[in-house]
Design an enzyme around this catalytic site. Structure first.
Site, PDB file in Angstrom:
ATOM      1  N   SER A   1      15.098  -6.106  28.842  1.00 54.40           N
ATOM      2  CA  SER A   1      14.523  -6.477  27.561  1.00 54.40           C
ATOM      3  C   SER A   1      15.470  -6.117  26.415  1.00 54.40           C
ATOM      4  O   SER A   1      16.598  -6.596  26.391  1.00 54.40           O
ATOM      5  CB  SER A   1      13.146  -5.812  27.407  1.00 54.40           C
ATOM      6  OG  SER A   1      12.420  -6.387  26.361  1.00 54.40           O
TER       7      SER A   1
ATOM      8  N   ASP B   1       9.007 -15.376  32.594  1.00 57.48           N
ATOM      9  CA  ASP B   1       8.959 -14.657  31.321  1.00 57.48           C
ATOM     10  C   ASP B   1       9.313 -15.612  30.189  1.00 57.48           C
ATOM     11  O   ASP B   1      10.369 -16.239  30.211  1.00 57.48           O
ATOM     12  CB  ASP B   1       9.947 -13.488  31.371  1.00 57.48           C
ATOM     13  CG  ASP B   1      10.091 -12.781  30.036  1.00 57.48           C
ATOM     14  OD1 ASP B   1       9.136 -12.799  29.238  1.00 57.48           O
ATOM     15  OD2 ASP B   1      11.169 -12.208  29.792  1.00 57.48           O
TER      16      ASP B   1
ATOM     17  N   HIS C   1       8.680 -10.498  33.182  1.00 56.90           N
ATOM     18  CA  HIS C   1       9.651  -9.787  32.350  1.00 56.90           C
ATOM     19  C   HIS C   1      10.236  -8.565  33.047  1.00 56.90           C
ATOM     20  O   HIS C   1      11.416  -8.259  32.888  1.00 56.90           O
ATOM     21  CB  HIS C   1       8.933  -9.375  31.066  1.00 56.90           C
ATOM     22  CG  HIS C   1       9.816  -8.879  29.971  1.00 56.90           C
ATOM     23  ND1 HIS C   1      10.737  -9.674  29.318  1.00 56.90           N
ATOM     24  CD2 HIS C   1       9.918  -7.647  29.387  1.00 56.90           C
ATOM     25  CE1 HIS C   1      11.360  -8.964  28.383  1.00 56.90           C
ATOM     26  NE2 HIS C   1      10.888  -7.743  28.404  1.00 56.90           N
TER      27      HIS C   1
END
Length: 483
Positions: free
Chosen positions: A167, A407, A459
C-alpha cells in the site's frame, strides 16, 4: 485462560550477544504450544526523541543463514502489527482471543522485522508528542531505526537485507531504498512492494478503467467517459486523462461514475469480498479503566491504508472536479473505517497482559490499527516513485512489484503501467504462474525486477492468498523466477 509459553532459544541468540535481551518475548497471551523460533519486541531509536516499536521473529528454517526482511504496512498511519497478526506474521488471532500458528508465515523462510512507522503509529511514539511527518522524515526515521536494530542484533549484519511492504509502503520503500544505497555497511539486496501506491496519476487513471472492466460501470457511462476524457475518443491509457482533466464534460461524467461507485458500499480493497457494514455507524468505545479486558471496540479499517481511498479516489481521481467524496464512513481511531472489522485485534493489543508481553510502556495510549493523528498531519511529497525505483534497480537491487487483482484502491493496472514505464527491457512473455497446479497469477520479468499479479487477491495479498504469497516471496528470496 491464557497459556504462558516459554520460547526456545536458537544458536543465533547466543551469537547475537545480549544487546537485545530485554526485548525477548517469553510468552504471548492466547498461544498454546511451544515456539520453535525466537521473538523480540522493543524500541528502536530514530531521530532525537523518536522511538519506533518493532517486533522481530527469527526464521523457523535457518535463522543464522536465512535473509532478513523489514515489513512495513502503509497508510500512511497504519500499523505493521496488522501484517504481523492478519497477514504474513507467525500468528492469526481468533475471535476468542486465542492465537493460532500461521502455516504460511514468511518467517518460514526468512527472519522478519515488523516496524511500526512513523512515530504515532501503533505503539511507536515521540517524546515531544509531535506527529507531523512527511515522506522524507519517515524514510529517515526508518533508516535510523534500522541502524539501531543492527546495533542490537549484530549477528545479522551480513545477512541479505530486503525491504517489503504494501500500500503506502509503495512510497515508504522506494524512499528508504535510495537512502540505503548510501549505507555500505548494510547488505541491502532488494525490495518487494505489494499493491503499492507507486504513482498517483497512473492509479487515478487506471481506477475508472478497472471499475468498468469489472462490471461496476455500464457501457453507456463508459462510452461517455471515453468520448469526454480521451483524445479523439481513443481509449488507450496514453490518450485518456481521468485524473486531472479540466474539460467540464469529463469532470461531470467522472463525478457521476465516482458518486455511483462510492454510494454502493462496495469493498474497494477486495471487490468480490463482502463489506462489513453491520456496525458502520458505531464508534470505538474503549474503556481505559477496564481491568477485565471485556472492552467493546467497533473499528473498521481499510487494511493497510484506509485513507488511500480518500487520497486516490477523492484527491487524485477527482482532482479536476474539486468535488469532495462523501466521507461519512471514513473515520478512524474512535470512529469507523469501511469494510474490515479489526475489533478483536484492537481489543487484544490494548490488553495490559499483551502490552506487558510486548514490552509496551504503560504510559502509552491503547493501540489502534490506523492513526488519524498521523494520517491527517502527513505530507505526501512524491506523486510518483519512478525516480527512486529506477535508481534502486540501476544500483543492482532486485525488485518485485506485485498486486492482488481484485483491489480497486491500488489496482494492478496502475502498477503494471508504472512497471512498464520504468524503461527496463522486458525479458520473455507475460505468462501464468502456478501454486498447487492452479493458476496463482501472472508475471512478466524485466531487467532487474519482476511484476506479478495474484489471482483473486485483494489489497493485502498475504491475507487473501497466503499460500501464493509465501510461494512468491520464497522464489524471490531464492533469486528464482516464478515461472
Amino acid at each position: 485462560m491464557f497459556l504462558v509459553v516459554t520460547l526456545l532459544f536458537s544458536c543465533s541468540f547466543i551469537l547475537s550477544g545480549q544487546a537485545f535481551s530485554d526485548d525477548r518475548v517469553t510468552s504471548l497471551p492466547g498461544l498454546s504450544g511451544k515456539l520453535d523460533f525466537n521473538m523480540y519486541s522493543g524500541y528502536l531509536d530514530a531521530s532525537p526523541g523518536t522511538h519506533l516499536h518493532y517486533v522481530f521473529v527469527e526464521s523457523e528454517n535457518d535463522p543464522a543463514k536465512d535473509p532478513l526482511l523489514l515489513w512495513l504496512n502503509g497508510g500512511p498511519g497504519c500499523s505493521s502489527l496488522l501484517g504481523f497478526f492478519t497477514e504474513q506474521g507467525p500468528f492469526r488471532l481468533n475471535g476468542n482471543s486465542s492465537l493460532d500458528r500461521n502455516p504460511y508465515a514468511w518467517n518460514k523462510v526468512a527472519n522478519v522485522i515488523f516496524l511500526e512507522s512513523p512515530s504515532g503509529v501503533g505503539y511507536s511514539y515521540s517524546d515531544s508528542g509531535n506527529y507531523t511527518h512527511d515522506d522524507d522524515s519517515t524514510s529517515l526515521d526508518a533508516l535510523l531505526a534500522i541502524k539501531s536494530w543492527f546495533n542490537k542484533f549484530q549477528a545479522f549484519k551480513y545477512h541479505a537485507f530486503y525491504l517489503t511492504g504494501e500500500s503506502y509502503a509503495g512510497v515508504y520503500i522506494p524512499t528508504l531504498s535510495v537512502r540505503l544505497l548510501e549505507e555500505p555497511d548494510i547488505n541491502y539486496v532488494g525490495f518487494a512492494i505489494g499493491n503499492g501506491y507507486l504513482d498517483q496519476y497512473l492509479l487515478g487513471n487506471s481506477m475508472l478503467r478497472f471499475a468498468y472492466y469489472h462490471g461496476l460501470l455500464d457501457s453507456q457511462t463508459w462510452n461517455t467517459i471515453v468520448s469526454s476524457c480521451c483524445n479523439h475518443g481513443d481509449e488507450s491509457p496514453d490518450s485518456c486523462n481521468f485524473a486531472t482533466n479540466t474539460n467540464p464534460k469529463c469532470v461531470d461524467i467522472v463525478n457521476k461514475a465516482n458518486t455511483f461507485i462510492n454510494k454502493i458500499s462496495l469493498n474497494p480493497y477486495a471487490i468480490y469480498e463482502d463489506c462489513k457494514t453491520s456496525a458502520s455507524s458505531s464508534s470505538v468505545m474503549l474503556d481505559k479503566k477496564s481491568s477485565n479486558h471485556s472492552t467493546k471496540v467497533q473499528s473498521y479499517r481499510a487494511k493497510s491504508g484506509w485513507h488511500l481511498i480518500r487520497n486516490t479516489i477523492n484527491t487524485v481521481f477527482h482532482k479536476s472536479s474539486h468535488t469532495k467524496v462523501n466521507t461519512d464512513n471514513e473515520k478512524v481511531a474512535g470512529q469507523t473505517i469501511p469494510c474490515v472489522d479489526d475489533t478483536n485485534l484492537i481489543n487484544y493489543l490494548s490488553r495490559s497482559d499483551v502490552r506487558d508481553a510486548l514490552k509496551i510502556p504503560s504510559t502509552l495510549p491503547d493501540w489502534t490499527d490506523c492513526s488519524e493523528t498521523v494520517s491527517s498531519n502527513y505530507k505526501m511529497q512524491y506523486p510518483s516513485l519512478k525516480k527512486q525505483v529506477i535508481a534502486s534497480i540501476k544500483a543492482g537491487k532486485r525488485g518485485l512489484i506485485y498486486n492482488g487483482d481484485t483491489d480497486m484502491v491500488c489496482d494492478f493496472l496502475g502498477d503494471e503501467w508504472f512497471s512498464d514505464q520504468l524503461g527496463f527491457k522486458q525479458i520473455g512473455e507475460y505468462e501464468p504462474w502456478y501454486v498447487n497446479n492452479q493458476v496463482a497469477g501472472f508475471v512478466k520479468h524485466y531487467q532487474g525486477f519482476a511484476y506479478a499479479t495474484i489471482r483473486g487477491s485483494g489489497h493485502t495479498v498475504p491475507e487473501y492468498r497466503p499460500a501464493a504469497a509465501l510461494y512468491m516471496i520464497e522464489k524471490f528470496l531464492a533469486r528464482n523466477k516464478l515461472v
